[in-house]
Design a protein around this motif. Structure first.
Motif, PDB file in Angstrom:
ATOM      1  N   ARG A 160     -25.344   0.379  22.168  1.00 21.68           N
ATOM      2  CA  ARG A 160     -27.251   0.598  21.569  1.00 21.68           C
ATOM      3  C   ARG A 160     -27.062   0.372  23.450  1.00 21.68           C
ATOM      4  O   ARG A 160     -28.029   0.857  23.069  1.00 21.68           O
ATOM      5  CB  ARG A 160     -27.447   0.122  20.810  1.00 21.68           C
ATOM      6  N   ASN A 161     -26.721  -0.335  23.959  1.00 27.98           N
ATOM      7  CA  ASN A 161     -27.526  -1.037  25.472  1.00 27.98           C
ATOM      8  C   ASN A 161     -26.520  -0.714  26.158  1.00 27.98           C
ATOM      9  O   ASN A 161     -27.189  -0.539  27.037  1.00 27.98           O
ATOM     10  CB  ASN A 161     -27.457  -2.822  25.014  1.00 27.98           C
ATOM     11  N   HIS A 162     -25.795  -0.241  26.081  1.00 28.30           N
ATOM     12  CA  HIS A 162     -25.383   0.960  27.748  1.00 28.30           C
ATOM     13  C   HIS A 162     -24.462   1.894  26.533  1.00 28.30           C
ATOM     14  O   HIS A 162     -22.930   2.159  27.076  1.00 28.30           O
ATOM     15  CB  HIS A 162     -23.795  -0.442  27.734  1.00 28.30           C
ATOM     16  N   VAL A 201     -23.573  -3.020  18.424  1.00 29.13           N
ATOM     17  CA  VAL A 201     -24.278  -3.370  19.529  1.00 29.13           C
ATOM     18  C   VAL A 201     -24.900  -2.784  21.526  1.00 29.13           C
ATOM     19  O   VAL A 201     -25.432  -2.665  21.241  1.00 29.13           O
ATOM     20  CB  VAL A 201     -25.033  -4.994  19.431  1.00 29.13           C
TER      21      VAL A 201
END
Length: 177
Positions: free
Chosen positions: A149-151, A146
């Protein structure tokens, strides 16, 4: 930190982490590789399955009573146990062919997030600097994925030797044997 708390529900012949593989149990392979990387400490996060008898005596066992709620709870159980560290290297107990050299290579990175790659594919282990721990999920069945994917700007890839295949089923184990 070796995450070993899952229930292994897709493995139809006992608990997969206790399954024999090339003369040792699956969990033994992963824990010994992490230990051989010679990092500050090797932590194994466990759930309801007793694993202590097959772990190297030098590892620190951290229980996760909430293991059924997903891998994020195991990651956080381990992070809470390492409050004094600036970073952790996290791998999974069902990947017996990831060598100590992969653990060590990822640990040497100075990136906030460093992920091992095998032939260009991202897999474990993953190094997580303390500065990113607050960005990790606290519930659910995803951990560092997660965050990556987000950073994506925080992530460095580290080419590693080894085979990142994981064992989820009896057929997976047979394929590696």
């Amino acid at each position: 930190m070796v995450l070993a708390a899952g229930g292994g529900s897709r493995y139809a012949d006992g608990h997969k982490l206790l399954a024999p593989f090339r003369g040792r149990t699956l969990i033994t392979w992963a824990a010994e590789a992490a230990e051989a990387a010679a990092l500050d400490e090797t932590i194994v996060v466990v759930g309801e399955t007793p694993l202590t008898d097959v772990l190297p005596g030098s590892v620190t066992v951290v229980p996760n009573s909430d293991w059924a709620a997903g891998i994020a709870t195991s990651l956080w159980a381990g992070l809470q146990a390492v409050a004094d560290y600036d970073a952790v290297v996290v791998g999974l107990a069902d990947q017996p062919l990831i060598p100590a050299s992969a653990w060590a290579a990822v640990a040497r990175s100075h990136s906030p997030v460093a992920v091992a790659t095998y032939e260009g594919r991202r897999r474990n282990p993953v190094r997580l600097a303390r500065s990113v721990w607050a960005l990790l999920p606290t519930t659910g069945d995803e951990g560092a994925r997660v965050l990556m994917r987000n950073h994506p700007d925080l992530v460095a890839e580290v080419p590693c030797a080894g085979d990142p295949a994981d064992v989820d089923t009896v057929a997976d184990l047979r394929a590696l044997s």
